[in-house]
Design an enzyme around this catalytic site. Structure first.
Site, short mmCIF file in Angstrom:
data_model
loop_
_atom_site.label_atom_id
_atom_site.label_comp_id
_atom_site.label_asym_id
_atom_site.label_seq_id
_atom_site.Cartn_x
_atom_site.Cartn_y
_atom_site.Cartn_z
N ASP A 147 1.59 0.83 7.82
CA ASP A 147 2.43 0.75 6.63
C ASP A 147 1.55 0.93 5.40
OD1 ASP A 147 1.19 -1.78 6.54
OD2 ASP A 147 3.00 -2.78 5.80
N TYR A 149 -0.56 0.57 1.86
CA TYR A 149 -1.31 -0.51 1.23
C TYR A 149 -0.38 -1.24 0.26
CZ TYR A 149 -5.48 1.90 3.00
OH TYR A 149 -6.42 2.48 3.81
N PHE A 160 -3.87 5.74 4.95
CA PHE A 160 -5.30 5.48 4.78
C PHE A 160 -5.86 5.90 3.43
CE2 PHE A 160 -4.83 5.73 9.44
CZ PHE A 160 -5.42 4.54 9.82
N HIS A 271 -8.72 0.96 16.46
CA HIS A 271 -8.44 1.18 15.04
C HIS A 271 -9.73 1.08 14.23
CE1 HIS A 271 -6.63 0.48 11.05
NE2 HIS A 271 -5.55 1.04 11.56
#
Length: 309
Positions: A147, A149, A160, A271
């Protein structure tokens, strides 16, 4: 969100991987900084399409173009943000989702959030910026996030990525470290976290949920965004060939579990979060492997170092 770089292999001499770490001076289109509470909308033409670049992938197995959507005036009014800010190339493939009950329910939820004066990120004109920076026919790599920031000034529609001038998030900093390992002596991490340069080359930076309430991670999860972004992934999976999917972490791997590994390259790893990156992300070599695969398919590799602000 943002984007930049050129793609197009037909009739041109294939460049070596090393040549893609030569600095470019291309101008970077910026995402809008209009506050989320305004109704200003971004243009429907994508930054990439403005430059008239050709698609940089081989023809798909099914070359039939989707039919133009027939939209009622009522639907166009209540879905004005979607019809005016999702790139036309994507509307042809996923526009049918917009009038489904789940999506209309999602829109109602977002309206209630606005009515309650809650701060939501990103700004509404940036919610679908991923579609304008990476039109459907230009997608070569897909990187999935979870989702947006949720801090002030960070999110702009690309997973990202953060706006210029914002501190680089920890996960992105680890992505830069992995790139330095994949391309020693050639990739130098920039001082910012704006990934528009990747997006315009056809790197689809897609979050599972496209909005979030300020300071509340995953606050818009399970409201309908996941089904919508599933349709985005499905469209690439079925309508394109030779695309690289980077699936980092259990969540992304589950979301991308239906990607056909026979026609695409699927790369899996932990991740890049500081909580897990040391368990294999840095040595996974995903950025290098993506370029090697694209070159093997006769396509241009991604210039991962092309990250102007």
């Amino acid at each position: 969100m943002t984007a930049e770089a050129s793609t197009s292999t037909t009739g041109t001499k294939r460049k070596t991987l090393d040549s893609y770490f030569v600095s470019k001076q291309a101008k970077t289109p910026r995402s809008s900084t209009t506050p989320a509470s305004t109704s200003k909308q971004a243009p429907t033409v994508s930054p990439a399409s403005k430059k008239g670049k050709q698609a940089d992938t081989k023809p798909t197995e099914d070359n039939d173009e989707p039919e133009e959507l027939q939209v009622s005036s009522e639907d166009r009014a209540r879905l004005s943000l979607e019809y005016s800010t999702i790139d036309p190339s994507w509307l042809k493939r996923i526009g049918g989702e917009l009038t489904k009950p789940y999506f209309l329910s999602l829109k109602q939820f977002l309206r209630s959030e606005a009515d309650a004066k809650k701060t939501v990120y990103p700004a509404e004109e940036d919610v679908y910026s991923w579609s304008r920076f990476a039109p459907f026919d230009k997608v070569r790599v897909v990187i999935l996030g979870q989702d947006p920031y949720h801090g002030p000034g960070q999110a702009h529609g690309l997973a990202f990525s953060v706006k210029p001038g914002v501190r680089i998030p920890p996960s992105l900093a680890n992505m830069y470290k992995a790139l330095a390992r994949d391309f020693p002596g050639k990739f130098v991490a920039p001082k910012h976290g704006y990934l528009g340069g990747w997006a315009e080359q056809g790197v689809l930076l897609l979050n599972a949920a496209l909005t979030v309430e300020a300071h509340k991670a995953n606050s818009h999860a399970n409201r309908g965004w996941e089904q919508f972004t599933d349709s985005v992934i499905a469209a690439v999976n079925s309508g394109r060939s030779n695309v690289v999917f980077m699936l980092w972490g259990a969540y992304a791997q589950k979301k991308g579990s239906h990607v056909d590994g026979r026609k695409h390259l699927v790369l899996k790893s932990v991740h890049p979060s500081p909580l897990s990156a040391s368990r294999g992300f840095f040595d996974a070599g995903h950025f290098r492997k993506a370029n090697e695969y694209l070159v093997k398919q006769g396509l241009e590799p991604i210039d991962w170092s092309h990250l102007p602000q």
